[in-house]
Design a protein around this motif. Sequence first.
Motif, PDB file in Angstrom:
ATOM      1  N   PRO A  64     -10.331  -2.817 -11.411  1.00  0.00           N
ATOM      2  CA  PRO A  64      -9.608  -3.905 -10.757  1.00  0.00           C
ATOM      3  C   PRO A  64      -9.373  -3.554  -9.277  1.00  0.00           C
ATOM      4  O   PRO A  64      -9.655  -2.435  -8.852  1.00  0.00           O
ATOM      5  CB  PRO A  64      -8.276  -3.963 -11.512  1.00  0.00           C
ATOM      6  N   VAL A  65      -8.791  -4.498  -8.535  1.00  0.00           N
ATOM      7  CA  VAL A  65      -8.725  -4.291  -7.085  1.00  0.00           C
ATOM      8  C   VAL A  65      -7.414  -3.655  -6.609  1.00  0.00           C
ATOM      9  O   VAL A  65      -7.409  -2.905  -5.640  1.00  0.00           O
ATOM     10  CB  VAL A  65      -9.018  -5.628  -6.344  1.00  0.00           C
ATOM     11  N   GLY A  66      -6.293  -3.906  -7.299  1.00  0.00           N
ATOM     12  CA  GLY A  66      -4.992  -3.451  -6.780  1.00  0.00           C
ATOM     13  C   GLY A  66      -4.602  -2.075  -7.266  1.00  0.00           C
ATOM     14  O   GLY A  66      -5.205  -1.536  -8.205  1.00  0.00           O
ATOM     15  N   ASP A 232      -2.696  -7.924  -5.800  1.00  0.00           N
ATOM     16  CA  ASP A 232      -4.125  -7.919  -5.465  1.00  0.00           C
ATOM     17  C   ASP A 232      -4.352  -8.605  -4.109  1.00  0.00           C
ATOM     18  O   ASP A 232      -5.186  -8.161  -3.308  1.00  0.00           O
ATOM     19  CB  ASP A 232      -4.925  -8.620  -6.565  1.00  0.00           C
ATOM     20  N   SER A 235      -3.597  -6.263  -1.456  1.00  0.00           N
ATOM     21  CA  SER A 235      -4.680  -5.283  -1.306  1.00  0.00           C
ATOM     22  C   SER A 235      -5.831  -5.883  -0.499  1.00  0.00           C
ATOM     23  O   SER A 235      -6.394  -5.225   0.383  1.00  0.00           O
ATOM     24  CB  SER A 235      -5.195  -4.841  -2.682  1.00  0.00           C
TER      25      SER A 235
END
Length: 281
Positions: A64-66, A232, A235
């Motif tokens: 995932p991104v965060g 997210d 981020s």
Amino acid sequence: MTNTPILILSGKGKTGRRVVEQLDARQLPVRLASRSSEQPFDWYDENTWSGTVAGIDTAYLAPPVGPTGLAQAGKFIKQAASEGLRRVVLLSGRGVGSPGREFAVYESGLELEHAVKDSGADWTIVRPAWFMQGFSEDFMLDYVQAGEIRLSAGDGAEAWIDTNDVGDVMAAALLDERHTGETYSLSGPRTLTMAEVAAELSTATGRPIASVDLVPEQHVAEMVEYGVLREDAESVRDLFAVIRNHRSEYVSDGVQQVLGRAPRDFADWARETAKTGVWSV
Ligand SMILES: NC(=O)c1ccc[n+]([C@@H]2O[C@H](COP(=O)([O-])OP(=O)(O)OC[C@H]3O[C@@H](n4cnc5c(N)ncnc54)[C@H](OP(=O)(O)O)[C@@H]3O)[C@@H](O)[C@H]2O)c1
């Protein structure tokens, strides 16, 4: 290389899909793991993790991104290695590991790389620049269709990469153990500012597409309104701050190193993508 299935974490995502295509073409078995896979897997629900790596030697991991999701991915990989995972190819990001990265998302990305390296499994780490397909398969697609790209990159430039090149590199890394222990940085062949991206997309679509520069907090607000989790979105704001601060204005030669060929140019990608009709309104 054994003939056990290769685990693809986030196998329906932008890179995972392309890795699966590459493995399918070689008639290699795969097992997908995400919320919608046959056996549901959720980064944020550890109850769904058990059995994910049973009978698996090698995994592709698109996290995932965060920061919370990146920490969960680190925890997962530690567990997976203790359950017998032998090899992992990690999708990281190009800015991770560069000195002077003050943002939490880079710190968390670096911690995930360390978790992978410390897991005991063999590893390859791939750090790509921003994906061109963000404009055709992700949240920026709506901006292109609306004729207005609303981001916070200022007049900074990024060396956008074709996700197909990323998929090709990942497949090579998964299939050839000579890539073990290597960290590759990938980018496209040139940097483009948002104004230049908008100009390329205008040419490719035959419609005027403008680039609107938002202040970073406005960018977060618009992403949250669109449905992105706040953490997210923050981020993504920070990832764009690196472009805004002109710290992404360089090209990386990982595609050439791994595949022995040049990466695809933005204009070629945009022209071919326009033909698919994805930007038609
Ligand atoms: N975008 C870029 O330009 C860029 C550049 C460099 C690095 N990266 C990194 O690439 C990573 C994302 O990879 P990607 O772009 O290939 O993926 P993606 O297109 O964002 O796809 C995400 C996939 O993950 C699955 N997923 C979403 N939430 C999940 C959850 N809670 N648990 C399990 N699976 C979940 C989804 O499938 P389901 O709906 O079935 O769960 C989806 O198929 C991020 O770490 C990002 O930082 C991105």
